[in-house]
Motif scaffolding. Structure first.
Motif, short mmCIF file in Angstrom:
data_model
loop_
_atom_site.label_atom_id
_atom_site.label_comp_id
_atom_site.label_asym_id
_atom_site.label_seq_id
_atom_site.Cartn_x
_atom_site.Cartn_y
_atom_site.Cartn_z
N CYS A 44 0.83 -1.22 0.00
CA CYS A 44 0.00 0.00 0.00
C CYS A 44 0.86 1.26 0.00
O CYS A 44 0.51 2.26 -0.63
N CYS A 45 2.00 1.21 0.68
CA CYS A 45 2.91 2.37 0.75
C CYS A 45 3.66 2.59 -0.55
O CYS A 45 3.95 3.74 -0.91
N LEU A 46 4.02 1.52 -1.22
CA LEU A 46 4.98 1.60 -2.31
C LEU A 46 4.37 1.56 -3.70
O LEU A 46 5.05 1.23 -4.67
N GLN A 47 3.11 1.90 -3.80
CA GLN A 47 2.47 1.96 -5.12
C GLN A 47 3.08 3.10 -5.93
O GLN A 47 3.13 4.23 -5.45
N ARG A 48 3.55 2.81 -7.11
CA ARG A 48 4.12 3.87 -7.96
C ARG A 48 3.02 4.79 -8.46
O ARG A 48 3.20 6.00 -8.53
N ASP A 49 1.88 4.22 -8.79
CA ASP A 49 0.74 4.99 -9.27
C ASP A 49 0.13 5.76 -8.09
O ASP A 49 -0.42 5.17 -7.16
N GLU A 50 0.25 7.07 -8.14
CA GLU A 50 -0.21 7.91 -7.03
C GLU A 50 -1.69 7.70 -6.72
O GLU A 50 -2.10 7.75 -5.55
N ALA A 51 -2.49 7.43 -7.71
CA ALA A 51 -3.93 7.22 -7.50
C ALA A 51 -4.20 5.96 -6.68
O ALA A 51 -5.20 5.88 -5.97
N ARG A 52 -3.31 4.97 -6.79
CA ARG A 52 -3.49 3.71 -6.05
C ARG A 52 -2.76 3.72 -4.70
O ARG A 52 -3.05 2.90 -3.84
N ARG A 53 -1.78 4.62 -4.54
CA ARG A 53 -1.00 4.68 -3.30
C ARG A 53 -1.86 5.24 -2.18
O ARG A 53 -2.57 6.22 -2.34
N TRP A 54 -1.81 4.60 -1.04
CA TRP A 54 -2.60 5.02 0.11
C TRP A 54 -2.04 6.32 0.68
O TRP A 54 -0.83 6.53 0.71
N SER A 55 -2.92 7.15 1.20
CA SER A 55 -2.51 8.38 1.89
C SER A 55 -2.05 8.03 3.30
O SER A 55 -2.30 6.91 3.80
N ALA A 56 -1.40 8.97 3.96
CA ALA A 56 -0.98 8.75 5.35
C ALA A 56 -2.18 8.45 6.23
O ALA A 56 -2.14 7.56 7.10
N LYS A 57 -3.28 9.16 5.99
CA LYS A 57 -4.50 8.94 6.77
C LYS A 57 -5.01 7.51 6.59
O LYS A 57 -5.41 6.85 7.55
N GLU A 58 -4.98 7.03 5.36
CA GLU A 58 -5.42 5.65 5.09
C GLU A 58 -4.46 4.64 5.71
O GLU A 58 -4.89 3.63 6.29
N LEU A 59 -3.17 4.90 5.60
CA LEU A 59 -2.17 3.98 6.16
C LEU A 59 -2.32 3.84 7.67
O LEU A 59 -2.11 2.76 8.23
N LEU A 60 -2.69 4.93 8.33
CA LEU A 60 -2.89 4.87 9.78
C LEU A 60 -4.07 3.98 10.16
O LEU A 60 -4.18 3.56 11.31
N GLN A 61 -4.95 3.68 9.21
CA GLN A 61 -6.09 2.80 9.45
C GLN A 61 -5.81 1.35 9.06
O GLN A 61 -6.64 0.47 9.27
#
Length: 89
Positions: A44-61
């Motif tokens: 989830c952190c390392l998605q090259r495609d920015e649209a698919r990469r999780w935000s910090a807020k999403e990662l915290l969940q």
């Protein structure tokens, strides 16, 4: 960081640049040593495609974060390592 070394430490500086340019990314050397939850978190952190990469807020969940022990649980481990290093010198 999970493998306790800098990615591509022994490689030429061109290799990381090439991986970035071609859309590749570092792979875990021994992925089976890590939980599926951690592997999913890294994905989830390392998605090259920015649209698919999780935000910090999403990662915290992400379950990897929400089910983790509090950071204070690391204190005894850190103290233990420091003591061990002091006895070696």
């Amino acid at each position: 960081m999970v493998e306790q070394e800098v990615p591509s430490w022994n490689a030429t500086p061109v290799l990381p640049q090439l991986l970035i340019a071609t859309g590749g990314r570092q792979k875990l050397k021994q992925p089976n040593l890590f939980s599926s939850c951690l592997r999913d978190f890294l994905s989830c952190c390392l998605q090259r495609d920015e649209a698919r990469r999780w935000s910090a807020k999403e990662l915290l969940q992400h379950p990897f974060v929400t089910f983790a022990e509090p950071a204070s649980s690391l204190v005894p481990l850190i103290v233990s390592v420091k003591k061990r290093r002091e006895t070696r010198t």
